[in-house]
Motif scaffolding. Structure first.
Motif, short mmCIF file in Angstrom:
data_model
loop_
_atom_site.label_atom_id
_atom_site.label_comp_id
_atom_site.label_asym_id
_atom_site.label_seq_id
_atom_site.Cartn_x
_atom_site.Cartn_y
_atom_site.Cartn_z
N MET A 1 13.22 26.32 -20.73
CA MET A 1 11.71 25.94 -21.13
C MET A 1 10.72 26.96 -21.70
SD MET A 1 9.73 25.56 -17.40
CE MET A 1 11.14 24.15 -16.77
N ALA A 2 11.20 28.22 -21.54
CA ALA A 2 10.39 29.20 -22.10
C ALA A 2 9.86 29.20 -23.51
CB ALA A 2 11.19 30.70 -21.75
N ASP A 3 8.68 29.48 -23.74
CA ASP A 3 8.26 29.54 -25.25
C ASP A 3 9.03 30.28 -26.01
OD1 ASP A 3 6.27 27.43 -24.83
OD2 ASP A 3 4.88 29.00 -24.00
N SER A 4 9.10 31.75 -25.75
CA SER A 4 9.77 32.52 -26.62
C SER A 4 10.52 33.76 -25.69
CB SER A 4 8.95 33.11 -27.53
OG SER A 4 7.77 33.80 -27.00
N GLY A 5 11.21 34.67 -26.52
CA GLY A 5 11.65 35.91 -25.41
C GLY A 5 13.08 36.35 -26.03
N SER A 6 13.56 37.41 -25.48
CA SER A 6 14.63 38.00 -26.15
C SER A 6 15.49 38.30 -24.88
CB SER A 6 14.31 39.06 -27.01
OG SER A 6 13.34 38.94 -28.24
N ALA A 7 16.85 38.98 -25.33
CA ALA A 7 17.69 39.65 -24.15
C ALA A 7 17.13 41.05 -24.09
CB ALA A 7 19.11 39.52 -24.75
N VAL A 8 16.66 41.72 -25.16
CA VAL A 8 15.77 42.91 -24.98
C VAL A 8 14.59 42.99 -25.72
CG1 VAL A 8 16.23 45.60 -25.21
CG2 VAL A 8 18.24 44.16 -24.29
N ILE B 1 21.18 51.63 -17.31
CA ILE B 1 21.60 50.59 -16.82
C ILE B 1 23.15 50.73 -17.03
CG2 ILE B 1 21.67 47.99 -17.01
CD1 ILE B 1 18.89 48.34 -17.95
N ASN B 2 24.07 50.55 -15.90
CA ASN B 2 25.39 50.85 -16.10
C ASN B 2 26.17 49.83 -15.43
OD1 ASN B 2 25.48 53.65 -16.89
ND2 ASN B 2 24.71 53.73 -14.62
N GLY B 3 26.10 48.54 -16.39
CA GLY B 3 26.73 47.24 -16.02
C GLY B 3 26.10 46.23 -15.15
N GLY B 4 26.41 45.17 -14.90
CA GLY B 4 25.53 44.07 -14.33
C GLY B 4 25.11 42.99 -15.05
N VAL B 5 24.34 41.94 -14.46
CA VAL B 5 24.17 40.78 -14.99
C VAL B 5 22.62 40.62 -14.91
CG1 VAL B 5 24.30 38.28 -15.44
CG2 VAL B 5 26.18 39.81 -14.77
N TYR B 6 22.09 40.44 -16.29
CA TYR B 6 20.48 40.40 -15.94
C TYR B 6 20.10 39.18 -17.02
CZ TYR B 6 21.53 44.91 -14.68
OH TYR B 6 22.17 46.05 -14.03
N MET B 7 19.40 37.98 -16.32
CA MET B 7 19.07 36.67 -16.99
C MET B 7 17.81 36.30 -16.49
SD MET B 7 21.72 34.29 -15.32
CE MET B 7 21.24 32.94 -16.20
N VAL B 8 16.94 35.51 -17.28
CA VAL B 8 15.92 34.91 -16.80
C VAL B 8 16.08 33.39 -16.59
CG1 VAL B 8 14.29 36.41 -18.19
CG2 VAL B 8 15.34 34.16 -19.35
N ALA B 9 15.34 32.81 -15.42
CA ALA B 9 15.55 31.40 -15.06
C ALA B 9 14.08 31.15 -14.96
CB ALA B 9 15.98 31.52 -13.88
N PRO B 10 13.52 30.77 -16.10
CA PRO B 10 12.10 30.38 -16.13
C PRO B 10 11.51 29.09 -15.52
CG PRO B 10 12.74 29.86 -18.45
CD PRO B 10 14.03 30.58 -17.41
N ILE B 11 10.50 29.00 -14.97
CA ILE B 11 10.01 27.74 -14.30
C ILE B 11 8.73 27.25 -14.73
CG2 ILE B 11 11.07 28.05 -11.86
CD1 ILE B 11 8.48 29.25 -10.89
N SER B 12 8.23 27.87 -16.02
CA SER B 12 7.17 27.50 -16.56
C SER B 12 7.28 28.07 -18.09
CB SER B 12 5.91 27.87 -15.85
OG SER B 12 5.91 29.70 -16.14
N LYS B 13 6.51 27.36 -18.97
CA LYS B 13 6.40 27.93 -20.47
C LYS B 13 5.86 29.19 -20.49
CE LYS B 13 6.65 23.35 -22.69
NZ LYS B 13 7.77 23.78 -23.30
N SER B 14 6.52 30.25 -21.04
CA SER B 14 5.97 31.53 -21.19
C SER B 14 7.06 32.49 -22.03
CB SER B 14 5.87 32.31 -19.82
OG SER B 14 6.95 32.49 -19.17
N THR B 15 6.59 33.62 -22.14
CA THR B 15 7.55 34.43 -23.09
C THR B 15 8.10 35.44 -21.98
OG1 THR B 15 6.02 34.60 -25.00
CG2 THR B 15 7.63 36.33 -24.63
N LEU B 16 9.55 35.32 -21.94
CA LEU B 16 10.30 35.94 -21.07
C LEU B 16 11.51 36.80 -21.66
CD1 LEU B 16 11.05 33.31 -18.49
CD2 LEU B 16 9.25 34.93 -18.33
N HIS B 17 11.86 38.10 -21.05
CA HIS B 17 12.80 38.98 -21.68
C HIS B 17 13.81 39.19 -20.57
CE1 HIS B 17 10.16 39.16 -25.27
NE2 HIS B 17 9.41 39.53 -24.37
N ALA B 18 15.07 39.26 -20.73
CA ALA B 18 16.02 39.77 -19.85
C ALA B 18 15.69 41.36 -19.53
CB ALA B 18 17.31 39.94 -20.23
N LEU B 19 15.20 42.06 -20.41
CA LEU B 19 14.76 43.57 -20.13
C LEU B 19 13.70 43.76 -21.19
CD1 LEU B 19 15.10 46.43 -19.44
CD2 LEU B 19 16.61 46.89 -21.51
N ASN B 20 12.48 43.81 -20.50
CA ASN B 20 11.13 44.19 -21.27
C ASN B 20 10.72 45.91 -20.92
OD1 ASN B 20 8.91 43.44 -22.78
ND2 ASN B 20 7.68 43.68 -20.91
#
Length: 289
Positions: free
Chosen positions: A91-98, A48-67
């Motif tokens: 609204m996400a229950d949990s998650g990380s950037a990476v 990954i060389n640059g860019g923007v990576y983000m989550v925009a949840p629409i429900s409760k769940s576990t989300l990561h920008a990079l999994n």
């Protein structure tokens, strides 16, 4: 091998990730906003060389920008830059950037990481950090020869020799004036109006080692940079490196260029390591020959 250059992906389906990969993937300055993971590397390799990576949840769940990784699979990812934003404040229950799952490997060489619900970096595999800025302390994952410096609510990973981090021309100026070894973490522009009495360069250096870290300084007159300080400034230039792990070697070459160059070229102030082949060899020659 798939390479994605630039562009924007907006994923509103909470059942799938913005990008899912099981092969070889390269992302160059891509922007992804996703209702699930922004990037999911289940297996294979990714850079990954640059860019923007983000989550925009629409429900409760576990989300990561990079999994990275999946059940029974392994993956390898190298992050050279980019912005990774986890689900904190959503609204996400949990998650990380990476998030690194068991058996997988991630090497972070640069970038900006934020937004973990509790952990911006979550690791169940192998995670190594040699560069980048973080909203939470990444020290547990920082490689040998590097360290995290806390500044203004963020943590910046730099070579162990570094004493300061600069994100503005003013901070760079003050660090060099105090003869500190400083790493630049943003592009800066110096002007006459900004210089505050330091001359056209806006930077007054009494010593130290400056690591540009891939960033740009605009508005500097190199002649003024060397002469306005009232002291003599020497610059050593190493061979270029493409891997942050090699920065300590680059520091050593820059030091060597100055130490050797001053002996054989006392009228110079800038010394290039690769141009001092004979000079570097002569000290190794026995005086009895």
């Amino acid at each position: 091998q798939v390479t994605v250059n630039n562009g924007k992906i907006v994923n509103t389906n909470r059942e799938v990730s913005g990008i899912t990969s099981n092969g070889d993937l390269t992302l160059n300055d891509v922007e992804i906003t996703s209702a699930r993971h922004a990037i999911r590397i289940e297996s294979g390799k990714a850079v990954i060389n640059g860019g923007v990576y983000m989550v925009a949840p629409i429900s409760k769940s576990t989300l990561h920008a990079l999994n990275v990784g999946d059940n029974g699979t392994t993956a390898e990812v190298i992050i050279k830059g980019g912005q990774f934003i986890g689900p904190k404040g959503t609204m996400a229950d949990s998650g990380s950037a990476v998030n690194v799952r068991s058996g997988s490997t991630v090497a972070i060489e640069g970038g900006d990481f934020s937004g973990g619900k509790t952990k911006t970096l979550s690791n169940g595999g192998t995670l190594t950090v040699t560069g980048g800025s973080f909203d939470q302390n990444p020290t547990a994952f920082v490689a040998n020869g590097y360290k995290a410096i806390a500044k203004d609510g963020k943590y910046y990973v730099v070579p162990a020799e570094a004493e300061a981090v600069a994100t503005t021309a003013e901070e760079l100026r003050e660090a060099l004036k105090d003869s500190q070894n400083v790493v630049l973490y943003a592009d800066v522009f110096t002007t006459d109006a900004e210089s505050n009495g330091y001359g056209a360069t806006g930077i007054n250096a009494n010593g130290g080692i400056f690591d540009g870290n891939g960033h740009t300084i605009k508005g500097i007159d190199i002649t003024s940079f060397l002469t306005e300080t009232g002291t003599t400034v020497f610059i050593g230039i190493s061979d270029p490196r493409t891997d942050l792990m090699a920065i300590p070697d680059a520091f050593a070459e820059a030091r060597s260029a100055i130490n050797v160059g001053r002996i054989y070229h006392s009228n110079r102030q800038v010394f290039v390591y690769r141009n001092l082949l004979l000079e570097r060899f002569l000290p190794e020659v026995s005086s009895q020959l």
